[in-house]
Write a protein that holds these residues in place. Structure first.
Motif, mmCIF file in Angstrom:
data_model
loop_
_atom_site.group_PDB
_atom_site.id
_atom_site.type_symbol
_atom_site.label_atom_id
_atom_site.label_comp_id
_atom_site.label_asym_id
_atom_site.label_seq_id
_atom_site.Cartn_x
_atom_site.Cartn_y
_atom_site.Cartn_z
ATOM 1 N N ARG A 76 -25.414 89.792 -82.119
ATOM 2 C CA ARG A 76 -23.904 89.375 -82.486
ATOM 3 C C ARG A 76 -23.354 90.011 -83.489
ATOM 4 O O ARG A 76 -23.996 90.193 -84.525
ATOM 5 N N PHE A 108 -18.242 79.318 -76.382
ATOM 6 C CA PHE A 108 -17.586 78.322 -77.009
ATOM 7 C C PHE A 108 -18.449 77.507 -78.096
ATOM 8 O O PHE A 108 -19.483 77.429 -77.714
ATOM 9 N N TYR A 135 -22.837 69.141 -90.712
ATOM 10 C CA TYR A 135 -23.957 69.556 -91.490
ATOM 11 C C TYR A 135 -24.830 68.464 -91.904
ATOM 12 O O TYR A 135 -25.749 68.895 -92.875
ATOM 13 N N GLN A 161 -30.948 82.323 -82.054
ATOM 14 C CA GLN A 161 -30.511 83.186 -83.012
ATOM 15 C C GLN A 161 -31.259 83.538 -84.132
ATOM 16 O O GLN A 161 -31.212 82.299 -85.056
ATOM 17 N N THR A 218 -24.862 76.422 -86.725
ATOM 18 C CA THR A 218 -25.636 75.653 -87.750
ATOM 19 C C THR A 218 -25.460 74.079 -87.740
ATOM 20 O O THR A 218 -24.265 73.786 -87.902
ATOM 21 N N ARG A 219 -26.458 73.317 -87.535
ATOM 22 C CA ARG A 219 -26.196 71.812 -87.880
ATOM 23 C C ARG A 219 -26.953 71.243 -88.657
ATOM 24 O O ARG A 219 -26.911 70.022 -88.877
ATOM 25 N N PRO A 252 -15.965 73.382 -79.330
ATOM 26 C CA PRO A 252 -15.835 72.330 -77.906
ATOM 27 C C PRO A 252 -17.137 71.686 -77.697
ATOM 28 O O PRO A 252 -17.292 70.584 -77.197
ATOM 29 N N ILE A 289 -19.556 70.931 -79.559
ATOM 30 C CA ILE A 289 -20.218 69.872 -80.510
ATOM 31 C C ILE A 289 -19.886 68.476 -79.976
ATOM 32 O O ILE A 289 -21.018 67.543 -79.993
ATOM 33 N N GLU A 330 -28.782 77.479 -83.035
ATOM 34 C CA GLU A 330 -28.091 77.724 -84.328
ATOM 35 C C GLU A 330 -28.720 78.818 -85.004
ATOM 36 O O GLU A 330 -30.025 79.323 -84.800
ATOM 37 N N ASN A 342 -20.657 87.800 -89.431
ATOM 38 C CA ASN A 342 -20.327 86.768 -90.486
ATOM 39 C C ASN A 342 -20.999 86.753 -91.796
ATOM 40 O O ASN A 342 -21.132 85.699 -92.573
HETATM 41 C C1 LIG Z 1 -20.579 73.928 -87.245
HETATM 42 C C2 LIG Z 1 -20.612 75.293 -87.091
HETATM 43 C C3 LIG Z 1 -21.728 75.997 -87.309
HETATM 44 C C4 LIG Z 1 -21.578 77.598 -86.943
HETATM 45 N N1 LIG Z 1 -22.896 78.333 -87.120
HETATM 46 C C5 LIG Z 1 -22.962 79.349 -86.826
HETATM 47 C C6 LIG Z 1 -24.283 80.122 -86.784
HETATM 48 O O1 LIG Z 1 -25.339 79.455 -87.260
HETATM 49 N N2 LIG Z 1 -24.661 81.309 -86.438
HETATM 50 C C7 LIG Z 1 -23.415 82.163 -85.876
HETATM 51 O O2 LIG Z 1 -23.455 83.132 -85.253
HETATM 52 N N3 LIG Z 1 -21.992 81.556 -85.855
HETATM 53 C C8 LIG Z 1 -21.932 80.186 -86.153
HETATM 54 N N4 LIG Z 1 -20.532 79.411 -86.145
HETATM 55 C C9 LIG Z 1 -19.577 80.191 -85.521
HETATM 56 C C10 LIG Z 1 -19.466 79.929 -83.994
HETATM 57 O O3 LIG Z 1 -20.605 80.438 -83.324
HETATM 58 C C11 LIG Z 1 -18.237 80.528 -83.140
HETATM 59 O O4 LIG Z 1 -18.135 81.795 -83.473
HETATM 60 C C12 LIG Z 1 -16.956 79.793 -84.169
HETATM 61 O O5 LIG Z 1 -16.973 78.472 -83.970
HETATM 62 C C13 LIG Z 1 -15.764 80.249 -83.177
HETATM 63 O O6 LIG Z 1 -15.774 79.880 -81.787
HETATM 64 P P1 LIG Z 1 -15.034 78.586 -81.314
HETATM 65 O O7 LIG Z 1 -13.555 78.850 -81.502
HETATM 66 O O8 LIG Z 1 -15.157 78.578 -79.697
HETATM 67 O O9 LIG Z 1 -15.702 77.401 -82.079
HETATM 68 C C14 LIG Z 1 -20.512 78.137 -86.385
HETATM 69 C C15 LIG Z 1 -19.443 77.468 -86.209
HETATM 70 C C16 LIG Z 1 -19.381 76.185 -86.380
HETATM 71 C C17 LIG Z 1 -18.241 75.374 -86.192
#
Ligand SMILES: Cc1cc2nc3c(=O)[nH]c(=O)nc-3n(C[C@H](O)[C@H](O)[C@H](O)COP(=O)(O)O)c2cc1C
Length: 365
Positions: free
Chosen positions: A232, A321, A350, A100, A27-28, A324, A326, A57, A183
């Motif tokens: 998911r 990932f 955000y 998603q 989500t951004r 990483p 971003i 997102e 989540n």
């Molecule tokens: C800024 C941000 C926004 C995220 N938005 C979502 C989302 O919209 N849907 C979702 O399933 N997970 C979301 N996540 C979780 C990520 O998909 C991911 O599971 C989490 O960052 C762990 O993976 P990583 O360690 O590689 O970052 C978000 C994470 C971050 C950092």
């Protein structure tokens, strides 16, 4: 089987992926006009087309699911047209993209919803204070709007919203749809007895709590093809006031076996324990791997070496990932060539606009 497994091709139920690096959904909050994707969003994803597969997102299938500020939807023509620009840009740049579907359910503030939207959930259960606040533009952090419990008819119309949104996704050119069952958002709220205290067919038992997601997946498979449907999940995840419960392994084992029966493309296993510090047992990951015969995507604090290790051990087929990607639009090149990763600025995760979104540079420019 090597240090390079991550960079090998993969066949995702007929969709050819150029590598096993997935961009996790993030989500951004850049959909500033009427929750509709725009050129900036298209550019962001196009820049990250080195990924074998991009997952967008969280995108709401319903006006009631837009509980965060400026998140996109996919339930009207303008949104479908906006997403079409995204999928065309990503495909032209050589990647594949799933949308998603995220309905925020009780994790919402009514002021973020369009006119007529309502905060709905399986049951009217208050979210614990630690997760009980939501940002609203111009007002800052506010307490979440208390959710009203959905009637059985409303549950069924929400299922139909997911299915209709999946049809719109195909029109918009997506390669598939990932149902967000992780989540603590609406699907997860149905799965977890902490947030689902229903006594109708959508609660009360392992099968009852799974019925919402099973019906969505079945309906979507019939409407757009099972190879375009994915899910998911985040078992044992504590984010948004979820967490373990009695019978959790049986619950997720059942969901995995139902997804296997339907024959969806993949299950995406999100492990947020690095962030939340609450561990996710390996046994649940193994149970899902053994039960579900389709593709398994792993996620959670991966780097290149741990990703190759887990792929080589057969723990999953692809690795997603999140963070990483971003600040590293060329993440695959950087991992391949051992180039240091740029750290992202959390203050712009955000915020609206290009800053911290499309202005991160590739290492070669
Ligand atoms: C800024 C941000 C926004 C995220 N938005 C979502 C989302 O919209 N849907 C979702 O399933 N997970 C979301 N996540 C979780 C990520 O998909 C991911 O599971 C989490 O960052 C762990 O993976 P990583 O360690 O590689 O970052 C978000 C994470 C971050 C950092």
């Amino acid at each position: 089987m090597s240090d390079n497994t991550l960079f090998t091709e993969y066949n995702l139920q007929g969709i050819p992926l150029k590598n096993r690096v997935v961009m996790a959904p993030m989500t951004r909050s850049r959909a500033v006009e009427a929750n509709t994707p725009n050129e900036l969003i298209a550019k962001h994803y196009e820049q990250r087309a080195e990924a074998g597969l991009i997952i967008t997102e969280g995108t709401s299938p319903s006006p009631n699911g837009l509980g965060y500020p400026r998140i996109p939807g996919l339930f009207n023509e303008a949104q479908t047209a906006g997403w079409k620009k995204v999928t065309e840009a990503v495909h032209a740049a050589g990647s594949k993209i799933f949308v998603q579907q995220m309905h925020t359910g009780r994790i919402s503030h009514v002021k973020n919803l369009p006119e007529g939207g309502e905060v709905l959930a399986p049951s009217a259960v208050k979210v614990a204070d630690a997760f009980g606040q939501m940002y609203v533009d111009g007002e800052g952090m506010l307490p979440l709007t208390p959710a009203r419990a959905m009637t059985t008819e409303e549950v069924e119309s929400a299922i139909q919203e997911y299915i209709d949104s999946a049809k719109a996704a195909v029109k918009a050119g997506f390669d598939g749809v990932e149902i967000h069952g992780a989540n603590g958002y609406l699907v997860n709220q149905f799965i977890n007895p902490k947030s689902n205290q229903r006594t109708d067919a959508y609660g009360g038992s392992v099968e009852g709590r799974a019925r919402f997601v099973v019906k969505i997946a079945e309906g979507m498979a019939a409407a757009i093809g099972k190879e375009k449907v994915a899910l998911r999940i985040s078992p044992y995840g504590v984010f948004n006031d979820m967490g373990a419960f009695e019978g959790i392994d049986e619950q997720y084992g059942y969901i995995a076996s139902e997804m296997n029966r339907i024959g969806i493309a993949y299950i995406h296993l999100a492990d947020m324990s690095a962030m939340t510090k609450v561990p996710v047992p390996d046994s649940i990951k193994e149970l899902i791997r053994d039960t579900f015969k389709g593709t398994l995507i792993l996620n959670g604090a991966y780097d290149k070496s741990r990703a190759n290790e887990d792929l080589n051990k057969g723990k999953g087929d692809l690795v997603a990932f999140g963070v990483p990607w971003i600040a590293n639009p060329d993440l695959v090149t950087r991992m391949k060539e051992g180039i240091a990763l740029t750290q992202p600025d959390q203050n712009t995760f955000y915020t609206p606009g290009a800053e911290g979104y499309t202005d991160y540079k590739r290492a070669d420019v």
